[in-house]
Enzyme design. Sequence first.
Site, short mmCIF file in Angstrom:
data_model
loop_
_atom_site.label_atom_id
_atom_site.label_comp_id
_atom_site.label_asym_id
_atom_site.label_seq_id
_atom_site.Cartn_x
_atom_site.Cartn_y
_atom_site.Cartn_z
N GLU A 60 -21.22 -20.28 13.65
CA GLU A 60 -20.04 -20.85 14.32
C GLU A 60 -18.98 -21.29 13.30
OE1 GLU A 60 -21.84 -22.81 18.35
OE2 GLU A 60 -22.50 -23.62 16.44
N ASP A 62 -18.51 -19.98 10.41
CA ASP A 62 -17.87 -18.77 9.91
C ASP A 62 -16.80 -18.25 10.87
OD1 ASP A 62 -19.42 -18.83 7.71
OD2 ASP A 62 -20.83 -17.29 8.38
N SER A 107 -18.52 -42.29 -23.79
CA SER A 107 -19.95 -42.04 -23.57
C SER A 107 -20.62 -43.31 -23.04
CB SER A 107 -20.63 -41.66 -24.87
OG SER A 107 -20.13 -40.43 -25.30
N LEU A 108 -21.93 -43.27 -22.96
CA LEU A 108 -22.68 -44.46 -22.55
C LEU A 108 -23.65 -44.82 -23.66
CD1 LEU A 108 -23.60 -43.55 -18.87
CD2 LEU A 108 -22.15 -45.46 -19.58
N GLU A 141 -27.25 -46.66 -10.52
CA GLU A 141 -27.21 -45.35 -9.84
C GLU A 141 -27.81 -44.30 -10.76
OE1 GLU A 141 -23.10 -45.98 -9.45
OE2 GLU A 141 -22.54 -44.65 -11.09
N LYS A 143 -28.41 -41.30 -13.31
CA LYS A 143 -27.62 -40.65 -14.34
C LYS A 143 -27.82 -39.15 -14.13
CE LYS A 143 -26.55 -40.76 -19.25
NZ LYS A 143 -26.32 -39.34 -19.39
N ASP A 145 -27.77 -35.25 -14.26
CA ASP A 145 -27.87 -34.38 -15.42
C ASP A 145 -27.26 -33.02 -15.11
OD1 ASP A 145 -28.49 -33.67 -17.94
OD2 ASP A 145 -30.65 -33.44 -17.61
N ARG A 164 -15.37 -32.62 -19.44
CA ARG A 164 -15.23 -33.82 -20.26
C ARG A 164 -14.59 -33.50 -21.61
NH1 ARG A 164 -18.04 -36.52 -24.20
NH2 ARG A 164 -17.96 -38.78 -24.04
N GLU A 202 -20.04 -35.70 -11.58
CA GLU A 202 -20.93 -34.72 -12.19
C GLU A 202 -21.13 -33.55 -11.23
OE1 GLU A 202 -21.86 -35.98 -15.15
OE2 GLU A 202 -23.60 -34.82 -15.80
N TYR A 254 -18.79 -40.76 -9.39
CA TYR A 254 -19.38 -42.06 -9.70
C TYR A 254 -18.40 -43.05 -10.33
CZ TYR A 254 -19.90 -39.56 -14.12
OH TYR A 254 -19.66 -38.81 -15.23
N LYS A 335 -24.12 -50.61 -14.27
CA LYS A 335 -22.72 -51.00 -14.47
C LYS A 335 -22.50 -52.41 -13.96
CE LYS A 335 -21.35 -46.23 -13.65
NZ LYS A 335 -20.79 -45.24 -12.75
N LYS A 359 -32.63 -44.50 -20.11
CA LYS A 359 -33.10 -43.12 -20.20
C LYS A 359 -34.57 -43.01 -19.83
CE LYS A 359 -30.88 -40.27 -22.52
NZ LYS A 359 -29.92 -39.18 -22.24
N CYS A 453 -51.71 -0.91 -22.25
CA CYS A 453 -52.26 -2.03 -21.49
C CYS A 453 -53.31 -2.76 -22.33
CB CYS A 453 -52.87 -1.53 -20.18
SG CYS A 453 -53.77 -2.82 -19.30
N CYS A 456 -56.86 -2.01 -20.20
CA CYS A 456 -57.45 -0.67 -20.01
C CYS A 456 -56.86 0.36 -20.98
CB CYS A 456 -57.24 -0.20 -18.57
SG CYS A 456 -55.54 0.28 -18.23
N CYS A 471 -48.59 -1.56 -16.19
CA CYS A 471 -49.74 -0.70 -16.37
C CYS A 471 -49.89 0.03 -15.04
CB CYS A 471 -50.97 -1.56 -16.66
SG CYS A 471 -52.52 -0.67 -16.40
N CYS A 476 -57.30 -0.19 -13.41
CA CYS A 476 -57.38 -1.11 -14.56
C CYS A 476 -58.14 -2.36 -14.14
CB CYS A 476 -55.97 -1.45 -15.03
SG CYS A 476 -55.89 -2.84 -16.16
S1 IVH Z 1 -20.38 -43.69 -15.84
C1 IVH Z 1 -17.23 -44.62 -19.39
N1 IVH Z 1 -22.19 -42.91 -14.18
O1 IVH Z 1 -23.22 -39.57 -18.49
C2 IVH Z 1 -18.34 -43.75 -19.05
N2 IVH Z 1 -21.81 -41.54 -16.08
O2 IVH Z 1 -22.18 -40.65 -21.42
C3 IVH Z 1 -18.58 -43.83 -17.60
N3 IVH Z 1 -23.21 -39.53 -16.15
O3 IVH Z 1 -21.39 -37.17 -19.47
C4 IVH Z 1 -19.70 -42.98 -17.24
N4 IVH Z 1 -24.26 -39.89 -14.26
O4 IVH Z 1 -20.97 -37.45 -16.94
C5 IVH Z 1 -21.56 -42.63 -15.33
N5 IVH Z 1 -23.75 -42.35 -12.56
C6 IVH Z 1 -23.12 -42.07 -13.69
C7 IVH Z 1 -23.41 -40.92 -14.46
C8 IVH Z 1 -22.73 -40.69 -15.65
C9 IVH Z 1 -24.11 -39.07 -15.28
C10 IVH Z 1 -22.84 -38.82 -17.39
C11 IVH Z 1 -21.38 -38.61 -17.57
C12 IVH Z 1 -21.23 -38.48 -19.07
C13 IVH Z 1 -22.38 -39.29 -19.57
C14 IVH Z 1 -21.86 -40.58 -20.11
#
Ligand code: IVH
Length: 722
Positions: A60, A62, A107-108, A141, A143, A145, A164, A202, A254, A335, A359, A453, A456, A471, A476
């Site tokens: 539907e 579609d 970064s984090l 929340e 992280k 990947d 990024r 992400e 996020y 956070k 981590k 093989c 055999c 094979c 065999c």
């Molecule tokens: S907050 C100021 N929240 O982690 C940085 N980052 O080093 C705010 N990532 O490559 C980042 N899940 O894409 C935040 N729930 C999340 C995340 C997240 C994955 C990644 C982000 C970045 C790396 C941060």
Amino acid sequence: MYSAAEQRDLFDLSKKMLYTPQADLFGENAGQRAEDLRRVIRYHEWRYYVQNDPVLSDFEYDQLYKQLEAIEEAFPEFITPDSPTLRVGKDLTESFVQVAHLTPMLSLDNSYDAEDLNDFDEQVKKLCKLPKDVDVEYCVEPKFDGGTIVLVYENDLFVRAATRGNGQMGDEISANIRTLRTVPLQAAFSKRGIFRVELRGEALIKKDIFEKINKKRQEAGEPLFANPRNAATGGLRMKDPRETASRGLEAFLYQLGYAVDNQDNNLLEKFETHDESIHLLRELGFKVPVHRPEPGNHLEETKTCRNIAEVITFCQAWQDFRDEYPYEIDGMVIKVNSLELQSRCGYTSHHPRWAIAFKFKARQATTRLRDVEFQVGKTGAITPVAKLEPVPLAGVTVQNVSLHNEEFIRSKDLRIGDQVLVERAGDVIPYIVKSLPELRDGTEREVVYPKHCPVCHSELVKPEEEAIWRCENAECEAQVVQRMIFHTSKHAMDIEGLGESTIERFYKLGWLHSIADLYRLDYEKVAQLEGFGEKSAANMKAGIEKAKSNPIHRLLHSLSVHHLGQKASKLLAAEIDHVLDLAGWDLEKYQTIKDVGPVLARNVFHFFHNEHNVELLQTMESLGVNLRQTDEDKKTDVNTDGPLYGKSILFTGTLSQMTREEAEKRAAAAGASLASGVSKHLSILVVGEKAGSKLKKAQALGTVEVWSEGEFLVQISESSAE
Ligand code: IVH
């Protein structure tokens, strides 16, 4: 996002529009009709992609989409920049243009245990000049990947997306991001006076979709992705947006990183908390981590914790839950919730001081590739298997890892003796990511792919359309044993009490030469074997006797004809009275059966035109194995075109519009298989009134779609309309 009343209206409007005759599409109201279609399509995209809870069948949806395409083609003046049809552009990106982020993407900092988190909490309080005994509220929340994305909206329209990059500048990937249905092309930020925003998130691929992508690539002899992250980041950077679209990427948002009005005044200060800003994104139709509505025995994606102790408990719970979650995550992000406190914490040049990543335990390790062995499968396929120095990886010891095919070994330049990086991502099978050539000392040896093989010694061949060597000697020893093991397995004849090691043992004893011998075992001799005895011999006999009367679709599947799976076996079984009828079929006849392609047709044809095989089946029949069609075979029970084909379904609670039996019948007619309980294999749970523990369990799993009775009816309407 949508009130109940709005949803009802949009649903009714969708149904009304579905039944518009083609000729009426282009009348004088075409402009209005296009706008209505855009509204309903946007709504269904949100239900499907963001809520994971569609109310229309794919068919539907579609139809509506095609109507919009038809109007826009006839009247290009009615196309708007946020039209859902513009998601997949046709232009190829030559090379990516670099664009500057509106605010730098830092970064984090990382943490690994409770102690690190307590230190972080202490540091936050110090920076905020808060007394030690005051609690700071944190949002936690996953992280995610995948691949980082940065989205810009202006004037309520999606205008740009970037990777990024180095944190200051990223590659512009707008055309690719447009193909993600989880990214709205319009969002009413102006309701909050916001003119321009920058959002961070992400892009991810669900683990099960990732496995399917890799399986397809393996079959096509293409290089495999090491993990869902690589498939996602690669998907973001495709030159052709249609390729991005085919990867099934989803975007989780996020962070609201930047928000200004049309005078460039900062509006971020208008939000008190991180929670509140995420709530706005959710309201506007973005996919964000959710506080799941039901408290109880399952994990919510995000939690607002009152203090660091709650944060620690939540992170540890997620560490255990990680494998059940449909997306790959490598930790949690913590956070400070209050934006006021966030600004008091400030930033280093590398990361915000108000956030930290927790981590999870490593899932990658390096170890030595001791050797490569070549295994022969039931249809003769040769699979190289890496023999590794055993290495612990996220809870299991890994020492055997499939290397798939010759191309895999070549593309990774693997040598025996190499240090290799192994990864095990959740329930994803362990995988060799790469070798580390910089650690070589010169003693490493090339992997020599055999010409013969290993069992055999007959010459191996590589059919042109395939990526693997085979094979071709059906006699065999390795193939014979593998075929016997498959014959007795759960999906084939399902013989209890006769496992892999027993078959290998009986074979070595000279008791088994072909699958027919399984039906003439001497149970007195079995009972005398070490480790057996009267009881296990009797169990084995009972299992084998029971299997003799299996429906013939099981027998067909159990014969290890290449490409003849469960589904095709059922289709064939429904067409014949006796298995050996197939020996009289010509090649064309197979192809008249829907879903039987030329390759499968050829394989089955050859199998039944080989006199050894016919004799084998005759012998089996003389030993009591059923070769005649049964009532179960006659049921063409799988509706492979049904909207629920491939899904397993379960009903719970009291249904109001039909009986349980009726519901099950209709689900089966729509192609679904009926499940007996809630497990991670269940696709859909339909809940009636007073649903109890099954619903809770499904919610806890997080992988089961939960439908109301009404939604179920909408979903199957396509099949009942036929
Ligand atoms: S907050 C100021 N929240 O982690 C940085 N980052 O080093 C705010 N990532 O490559 C980042 N899940 O894409 C935040 N729930 C999340 C995340 C997240 C994955 C990644 C982000 C970045 C790396 C941060």
